[in-house]
Write an enzyme that holds these catalytic residues in place. Structure first.
Site, PDB file in Angstrom:
ATOM      1  N   GLU A  93     -11.725   9.336 -16.574  1.00  0.00           N
ATOM      2  CA  GLU A  93     -11.113  10.374 -17.396  1.00  0.00           C
ATOM      3  C   GLU A  93     -12.110  11.470 -17.746  1.00  0.00           C
ATOM      4  O   GLU A  93     -13.306  11.220 -17.930  1.00  0.00           O
ATOM      5  CB  GLU A  93     -10.546   9.763 -18.679  1.00  0.00           C
ATOM      6  CG  GLU A  93      -9.382   8.820 -18.404  1.00  0.00           C
ATOM      7  CD  GLU A  93      -8.752   8.256 -19.664  1.00  0.00           C
ATOM      8  OE1 GLU A  93      -7.573   7.868 -19.598  1.00  0.00           O
ATOM      9  OE2 GLU A  93      -9.428   8.200 -20.714  1.00  0.00           O
ATOM     10  N   CYS A 106     -15.739  17.794 -20.885  1.00  0.00           N
ATOM     11  CA  CYS A 106     -16.445  16.533 -21.124  1.00  0.00           C
ATOM     12  C   CYS A 106     -16.232  15.650 -19.902  1.00  0.00           C
ATOM     13  O   CYS A 106     -15.088  15.331 -19.550  1.00  0.00           O
ATOM     14  CB  CYS A 106     -15.907  15.853 -22.379  1.00  0.00           C
ATOM     15  SG  CYS A 106     -16.674  14.250 -22.726  1.00  0.00           S
ATOM     16  N   CYS A 113     -18.629   1.304 -18.627  1.00  0.00           N
ATOM     17  CA  CYS A 113     -19.924   1.358 -19.313  1.00  0.00           C
ATOM     18  C   CYS A 113     -20.322  -0.061 -19.679  1.00  0.00           C
ATOM     19  O   CYS A 113     -19.463  -0.889 -19.995  1.00  0.00           O
ATOM     20  CB  CYS A 113     -19.828   2.219 -20.571  1.00  0.00           C
ATOM     21  SG  CYS A 113     -21.390   2.428 -21.456  1.00  0.00           S
ATOM     22  N   CYS A 117     -21.040  -0.528 -27.129  1.00  0.00           N
ATOM     23  CA  CYS A 117     -20.910   0.022 -28.485  1.00  0.00           C
ATOM     24  C   CYS A 117     -19.527  -0.327 -29.054  1.00  0.00           C
ATOM     25  O   CYS A 117     -18.504  -0.128 -28.386  1.00  0.00           O
ATOM     26  CB  CYS A 117     -21.125   1.531 -28.468  1.00  0.00           C
ATOM     27  SG  CYS A 117     -22.779   2.020 -27.882  1.00  0.00           S
ATOM     28  N   CYS A 120     -16.390   2.245 -29.224  1.00  0.00           N
ATOM     29  CA  CYS A 120     -16.109   3.049 -28.028  1.00  0.00           C
ATOM     30  C   CYS A 120     -15.206   2.315 -27.050  1.00  0.00           C
ATOM     31  O   CYS A 120     -15.461   1.161 -26.687  1.00  0.00           O
ATOM     32  CB  CYS A 120     -17.430   3.425 -27.348  1.00  0.00           C
ATOM     33  SG  CYS A 120     -17.226   4.535 -25.947  1.00  0.00           S
ATOM     34  N   CYS A 334     -13.695  11.857 -29.045  1.00  0.00           N
ATOM     35  CA  CYS A 334     -14.941  11.146 -28.804  1.00  0.00           C
ATOM     36  C   CYS A 334     -14.752   9.636 -28.956  1.00  0.00           C
ATOM     37  O   CYS A 334     -14.215   9.150 -29.943  1.00  0.00           O
ATOM     38  CB  CYS A 334     -16.003  11.652 -29.792  1.00  0.00           C
ATOM     39  SG  CYS A 334     -17.645  10.993 -29.506  1.00  0.00           S
TER      40      CYS A 334
END
Length: 351
Positions: A93, A106, A113, A117, A120, A334
Site C-alpha cells: 500500500e 508515502c 515488516c 511495533c 503498527c 500513520c
C-alpha cells in the site's frame, strides 16, 4: 532466466549494459529518460529506440510496472490509498496526500515488516520480502500516472523499516533525486526508522540532504521496550547519539516521531521526561495521536491532552507540530498500512 531490473539501475550501470549489448552510450540516456521522466511502462512506448533494441530489451529486461489492485479515495480530504499488485502476488500500500505545498506520497520499503511495533499494522503479518529500488520508485510513478499530477515530496514511511532494506533504499534515494531521473529534491524526502543504530550511522555517511525521522514514541527505555521490540537491542541513549551523529554529518535537523497513546505515554511526566532528552538539540517533534488498528488495544490521546503535551515541550524551546491526520476513513493514516497477500483480501476490506 531472471530478467534484468532496469528500473533499479543507475545511468552508468545502464550504459555498461548497453555497451555489452553493442549499443552506443547515448541510447542508455534515452532509455533512462523514458523510464524516469516519461514514466514508460512498456518498451514499445520508447519510439526513439530501434525496433530490434526494444525487442531485445523486452526479452531480457523488465520495468517493474505495477498493476493497481485497489484505489480508495477519502471523502474527508481527498487522500488516496493505493494497493499495488507485485509480480510475486504480494500487495503493498501507498498513500497520495495533497498539501498546500504540493503532492506528497508515502511509500512502502518492504512487503510487511519484522520490527514488531505494537501500534503498527504493517508488522502484523511479518516480513515477506524487501522491495527493490525500482519497486519503491514505481509507487511514485504509478501514482503520478494515475493522478495526473507531479509528486513533489516523498516520505518512506509506509510498510516496512527502510533501514532494514538499506542497500535498496540508498539506490532508490539516488534514483529518485537524480536530476536526470526522478528529479525530486532530497530536501523534500523523509525516511523514517524505528532506530537501527548502525544503519543510521551508515546512512549518515552517504551525506544525503534528506530528513531522517526517528520513531521514538517513549521517553524512557522501560516504556519504549513495551511498545517497540527494537528498544531491547538499542537504548534511547545509543539511538539519540546515532541521531546526533546524523545531524553532525549531514547538517539536517532530526525529526522525532512520538505517537501519543492514551494512558500509556501521554502524561505530563512523560512530556517532561521527553523534554529532558531533547532540550537543546536541533530537532523537530511530530506528535501523532495514535491511529487505532483493530488488532491492538491502543487508543488515541484526546485533543486537550495532546495540546498540553505540546505546550510542555514548547516551554523548553522544542519545535513541535501535531501531525495532521489524512485519510482516516480509508485507514491510510500513520501506522495503518498493511501488506496484503491476495487481491480478494483488498477488495473485501474496501467494500
Amino acid at each position: 532466466m531472471k530478467k534484468i531490473d532496469l528500473k533499479s539501475m543507475e545511468l552508468p550501470e545502464i550504459k555498461t549494459l548497453f555497451g555489452e549489448m553493442g549499443e552506443k552510450p547515448f541510447r542508455a540516456g534515452q532509455l533512462y529518460s523514458w523510464i524516469h521522466q516519461k514514466k514508460a511502462t512498456e518498451f514499445q512506448q520508447m519510439t526513439n529506440l530501434s525496433e530490434d533494441l526494444r525487442r531485445r530489451l523486452a526479452e531480457t529486461c523488465e520495468l517493474s510496472a505495477f498493476q493497481i489492485a485497489d484505489r480508495q479515495i477519502s471523502k474527508l480530504d481527498g487522500t488516496r490509498k493505493y494497493a499495488f499488485l507485485l509480480s510475486d502476488g504480494n500487495i503493498i500500500e501507498s498513500v497520495y496526500m495533497k498539501y498546500r505545498h504540493g503532492i506528497s506520497v508515502c511509500i512502502s520499503s518492504q512487503a510487511g515488516c519484522r520490527m514488531g511495533c505494537r501500534f503498527c499494522a504493517s508488522t502484523l503479518d511479518g516480513l515477506a520480502r524487501n522491495l527493490t529500488a525500482g519497486e519503491m520508485l514505481e509507487q511514485i510513478d504509478a501514482i503520478e500516472r494515475d493522478a495526473g499530477e507531479r509528486v513533489s515530496h516523498v516520505v518512506v514511511m509506509g510498510s516496512g523499516e527502510p533501514l532494514d532494506n538499506k542497500e535498496n533504499l540508498i539506490r532508490f534515494l539516488h534514483l529518485v533525486s537524480d536530476e536526470n531521473g526522478g528529479g525530486i529534491s532530497q530536501r523534500n524526502i523523509t525516511v523514517s526508522t524505528c532506530g537501527l543504530v548502525p544503519e543510521i550511522r551508515e546512512l549518515a555517511g552517504e551525506k544525503f540532504a534528506i530528513t531522517l525521522a526517528l520513531s521514538l514514541h517513549a521517553p524512557n527505555d522501560a516504556l519504549r521496550r513495551t511498545m517497540m521490540p527494537i528498544a531491547n537491542r538499542y537504548t534511547i541513549a545509543e539511538t539519540l547519539k546515532a541521531c546526533d551523529f546524523y545531524f553532525e554529518q549531514t547538517g539536517r535537523r532530526m525529526s522525532y516521531e512520538y505517537s501519543l497513546v492514551r494512558g500509556v505515554n501521554d502524561r505530563p511526566e512523560h512530556a517532561r521526561e521527553l523534554t529532558g532528552l531533547l532540550k537543546g538539540k536541533n530537532c523537530h517533534v511530530n506528535l501523532i495521536p495514535v491511529n487505532p488498528i483493530k488488532e491492538r488495544e491502543y487508543r488515541e490521546t484526546m485533543a486537550p491532552d495532546v495540546d498540553r503535551f505540546k505546550k510542555e515541550l514548547e516551554k523548553s524551546g522544542i519545535n513541535v507540530t501535531i501531525r495532521r491526520r489524512l485519510g482516516a476513513d480509508i485507514d491510510s493514516a500513520c501506522g495503518q498500512l498493511r501488506r496484503r497477500i491476495q487481491r480478494g483480501e483488498v477488495r473485501k476490506e474496501a467494500e
